[in-house]
Design a protein around this motif. Structure first.
Motif, PDB file in Angstrom:
ATOM      1  N   THR A 205       0.842  -1.188   0.000  1.00 58.80           N
ATOM      2  CA  THR A 205       0.000   0.000   0.000  1.00 58.80           C
ATOM      3  C   THR A 205       0.883   1.245   0.000  1.00 58.80           C
ATOM      4  O   THR A 205       1.916   1.294   0.669  1.00 58.80           O
ATOM      5  N   LEU A 206       0.480   2.248  -0.763  1.00 64.81           N
ATOM      6  CA  LEU A 206       1.150   3.541  -0.753  1.00 64.81           C
ATOM      7  C   LEU A 206       0.367   4.458   0.182  1.00 64.81           C
ATOM      8  O   LEU A 206      -0.826   4.686  -0.014  1.00 64.81           O
ATOM      9  N   ARG A 207       1.032   4.956   1.206  1.00 66.98           N
ATOM     10  CA  ARG A 207       0.401   5.898   2.131  1.00 66.98           C
ATOM     11  C   ARG A 207       1.007   7.271   1.893  1.00 66.98           C
ATOM     12  O   ARG A 207       2.208   7.480   2.108  1.00 66.98           O
TER      13      ARG A 207
ATOM     14  N   PRO B  74      -5.284  20.758   0.478  1.00 65.82           N
ATOM     15  CA  PRO B  74      -4.811  21.063  -0.879  1.00 65.82           C
ATOM     16  C   PRO B  74      -3.533  20.329  -1.257  1.00 65.82           C
ATOM     17  O   PRO B  74      -3.317  20.010  -2.432  1.00 65.82           O
ATOM     18  N   VAL B  75      -2.666  20.060  -0.273  1.00 64.35           N
ATOM     19  CA  VAL B  75      -1.429  19.335  -0.576  1.00 64.35           C
ATOM     20  C   VAL B  75      -1.754  17.909  -1.001  1.00 64.35           C
ATOM     21  O   VAL B  75      -1.194  17.380  -1.968  1.00 64.35           O
ATOM     22  N   LEU B  76      -2.680  17.254  -0.303  1.00 61.16           N
ATOM     23  CA  LEU B  76      -3.065  15.899  -0.688  1.00 61.16           C
ATOM     24  C   LEU B  76      -3.846  15.897  -2.003  1.00 61.16           C
ATOM     25  O   LEU B  76      -3.753  14.934  -2.771  1.00 61.16           O
ATOM     26  N   ALA B  77      -4.599  16.953  -2.280  1.00 62.08           N
ATOM     27  CA  ALA B  77      -5.287  17.041  -3.574  1.00 62.08           C
ATOM     28  C   ALA B  77      -4.269  17.088  -4.705  1.00 62.08           C
ATOM     29  O   ALA B  77      -4.449  16.442  -5.752  1.00 62.08           O
TER      30      ALA B  77
ATOM     31  N   GLU C  89      -3.547   5.227   0.290  1.00 61.96           N
ATOM     32  CA  GLU C  89      -4.185   5.905   1.411  1.00 61.96           C
ATOM     33  C   GLU C  89      -3.671   7.344   1.476  1.00 61.96           C
ATOM     34  O   GLU C  89      -2.495   7.591   1.211  1.00 61.96           O
ATOM     35  N   TYR C  90      -4.552   8.265   1.832  1.00 62.64           N
ATOM     36  CA  TYR C  90      -4.158   9.666   1.989  1.00 62.64           C
ATOM     37  C   TYR C  90      -4.424  10.074   3.435  1.00 62.64           C
ATOM     38  O   TYR C  90      -5.548   9.948   3.930  1.00 62.64           O
TER      39      TYR C  90
END
Length: 302
Positions: free
Chosen positions: A33-35, A62-65, A81-82
């Motif tokens: 999984t990429l977190r 906004p950074v995760l977007a 996962e974010y």
């Protein structure tokens, strides 16, 4: 699917997106999984306060977007996962290593001075995290930096080791990376030369040591060290590179053509219980042209 995630730390910077790209490729190779983690810098907010009040909303961050858009653009993603939290990045990022397979960061984030080669958060993570930490540098070190240059994926894996105090965790990590990448492995072992002897008044200088003999002995030790790793990974073409002088300089030179340079973190000492990276590891982190993996000692060794 591996239950240990590959964690990519992002902060909205180009360095963070470059680290995200490297982490995405690693998650594919490890089938993990990429977190994607964003730690909003809030020095007054503790980890317990974050847990008591709940984390900020990942959907509105906004950074995760930006990171989500980049992951969607690259495609071929594993499970993703974010996660967003608040606190001191230099303290919270190393804590993620307790449950991660890898922690991946850019060499420098949005803060700090533009002339810095390595940011404080990357340095703290490489020194303190419980898992291997990969620091992805800006391209063009030693010359003009190119912000948008892609991360290099070809080339051999290079690992630095000491013949007289080998680090098995670092070697195992390097062999595994080379096997997954289907590339060669260069195992760099440096021996001190020229030898320097301090004499007190009246002492007689020892007989001159033959450099060829020192190199031969170092190579024999290095080959013996590699033998069990080669048995476990017969598919990896591992070459012992025995060189005189400065280990850090040789590893930085090797990094120009490498896909990854692997170095170990110092074991804890009896009279120095704090975690330390060592001068060679720190120099490689500061000056290497390729991504650098810093591997902590195995628990029994540490």
């Amino acid at each position: 699917m591996d239950d240990q995630p590959v964690v990519a730390a992002v902060d909205g910077s180009t360095d963070g997106l470059r680290a995200l790209e490297w982490a995405l490729d690693a998650a594919r190779r490890h089938r993990a999984t990429l977190r994607v983690l964003h730690v909003r810098a809030d020095p007054l907010r503790t980890r317990r306060e974050s847990q008591d009040t709940g984390p900020p909303g990942a959907d509105e961050d906004p950074v995760l977007a930006q990171a989500r858009a980049r992951v969607d653009e690259l495609g071929g993603t594993p499970s993703v996962e974010y996660v967003v939290t608040e606190g001191v990045p230099g303290a919270l990022l190393p804590e993620t290593g307790a449950e991660a397979r890898l922690l991946v960061l850019g060499s420098r984030g949005r803060g700090g001075f533009a002339s810095l080669l390595l940011g404080s958060n990357s340095l703290a993570a490489a020194r303190d995290a419980g898992c291997p930490v990969v620091v992805v540098p800006r391209p063009g070190r030693g010359g003009e930096e190119r912000e948008e240059a892609p991360v290099r994926r070809d080339g051999p894996v290079v690992v630095g080791t000491s013949a007289d105090s080998p680090d098995t965790a670092t070697l195992d990590f390097a062999f595994t990376e080379a096997a997954q990448r289907r590339t060669g492995l260069r195992v760099v072992t440096a021996y001190p030369w020229p030898l320097q002897t301090m004499l007190l008044p009246g002492e007689v200088a020892p007989a001159q040591v033959d450099q060829e003999a020192v190199e031969h002995e170092t190579r024999a030790l290095a080959e013996g060290l590699l033998a069990p790793c080669r048995e476990r990974h017969p598919e990896v073409a591992a070459e012992a590179v025995v060189v005189p002088g400065d280990a850090a300089g040789h590893l930085v030179g090797e990094s120009r053509d490498a896909a990854l340079v692997v170095v170990g973190r110092h074991r804890r000492r009896l009279f120095a219980p704090a975690r330390m990276m060592g001068s060679v590891t720190q120099a490689v982190l500061l000056h290497a042209h390729s991504p650098v993996a810093v591997v902590p000692p195995a628990p029994a060794e540490e």
